[in-house]
Design a protein around this motif. Structure first.
Motif, mmCIF file in Angstrom:
data_model
loop_
_atom_site.group_PDB
_atom_site.id
_atom_site.type_symbol
_atom_site.label_atom_id
_atom_site.label_comp_id
_atom_site.label_asym_id
_atom_site.label_seq_id
_atom_site.Cartn_x
_atom_site.Cartn_y
_atom_site.Cartn_z
ATOM 1 N N ASN A 30 0.897 -1.160 0.131
ATOM 2 C CA ASN A 30 -0.037 0.059 -0.023
ATOM 3 C C ASN A 30 0.883 1.427 0.115
ATOM 4 O OD1 ASN A 30 -2.210 -1.588 0.090
ATOM 5 N ND2 ASN A 30 -2.283 -1.523 2.496
ATOM 6 N N TYR A 31 0.528 2.111 -0.847
ATOM 7 C CA TYR A 31 1.220 3.719 -1.011
ATOM 8 C C TYR A 31 0.406 4.624 -0.613
ATOM 9 C CZ TYR A 31 4.841 1.172 -3.776
ATOM 10 O OH TYR A 31 5.876 0.233 -4.015
ATOM 11 N N TYR A 32 0.732 5.368 0.549
ATOM 12 C CA TYR A 32 -0.049 6.354 1.025
ATOM 13 C C TYR A 32 0.280 7.774 0.686
ATOM 14 C CZ TYR A 32 -1.754 2.548 3.839
ATOM 15 O OH TYR A 32 -2.446 1.451 4.197
ATOM 16 N N TYR A 33 -0.594 8.533 0.401
ATOM 17 C CA TYR A 33 -0.370 9.898 -0.141
ATOM 18 C C TYR A 33 -1.437 10.754 0.790
ATOM 19 C CZ TYR A 33 1.677 7.819 -4.142
ATOM 20 O OH TYR A 33 2.577 7.217 -4.836
ATOM 21 N N SER A 34 -0.892 11.909 0.831
ATOM 22 C CA SER A 34 -1.629 13.177 1.610
ATOM 23 C C SER A 34 -2.090 14.257 0.686
ATOM 24 C CB SER A 34 -0.979 13.303 2.778
ATOM 25 O OG SER A 34 -1.625 14.461 3.468
ATOM 26 N N TYR A 35 -3.202 14.875 1.085
ATOM 27 C CA TYR A 35 -3.407 16.138 -0.019
ATOM 28 C C TYR A 35 -3.505 17.164 1.162
ATOM 29 C CZ TYR A 35 -6.124 18.974 -2.668
ATOM 30 O OH TYR A 35 -6.969 20.241 -3.702
ATOM 31 N N ARG A 36 -2.610 18.243 0.858
ATOM 32 C CA ARG A 36 -2.722 19.513 1.640
ATOM 33 C C ARG A 36 -2.464 20.536 0.872
ATOM 34 N NH1 ARG A 36 1.127 16.399 4.113
ATOM 35 N NH2 ARG A 36 3.155 17.247 4.034
ATOM 36 N N ASN A 37 -3.007 21.751 0.905
ATOM 37 C CA ASN A 37 -2.469 22.891 0.127
ATOM 38 C C ASN A 37 -2.838 22.692 -1.399
ATOM 39 O OD1 ASN A 37 -1.990 24.255 2.827
ATOM 40 N ND2 ASN A 37 0.158 23.609 2.544
#
Length: 114
Positions: A84-91
């Motif tokens: 599993n590859y995890y990403y985040s969304y901000r700005n």
């Protein structure tokens, strides 16, 4: 006077309920499409097409309340289904935040690390 007081209380109650409802329920649902488009574009810029992976986007209410990244994005590549590859969304940007092998995978050579 009594009737106008009831109207004022009703309006204030409506405002107190509407503002958190909008910011905690409606806004995240509207932004989810924006987040999905951003991660698809991010992966496309790295050379992947939508047929190369599975995508899972979750909104975390608690994170929004305490100011952390609200959206957790999980990408599973079809050629590496045990990671599993995890990403985040901000700005309005996508950030890679981690990799997690599933099952009993001992190999640490991940194909899609950023």
């Amino acid at each position: 006077m009594r009737r106008s007081r009831k109207y004022i209380i009703a309006i204030l109650t409506l405002i107190v309920v509407a503002i958190p409802t909008y910011s905690l329920v409606i806004t995240p649902l509207l932004q989810k499409d924006q987040v999905k488009e951003a991660i698809i574009n991010h992966l496309k810029n790295h050379g992947y097409s939508q047929s190369d992976y599975y995508l899972n986007i979750n909104f975390h209410w608690g994170n929004k309340l305490i100011g952390y990244d609200q959206y957790r994005i999980k990408v599973i590549y079809k050629d590496e289904p045990d990671v599993n590859y995890y990403y985040s969304y901000r700005n309005k940007k996508i950030y890679s935040i981690g990799v997690a092998p599933t099952g009993k995978r001992e190999e640490k050579d991940f194909k899609h690390m950023e």
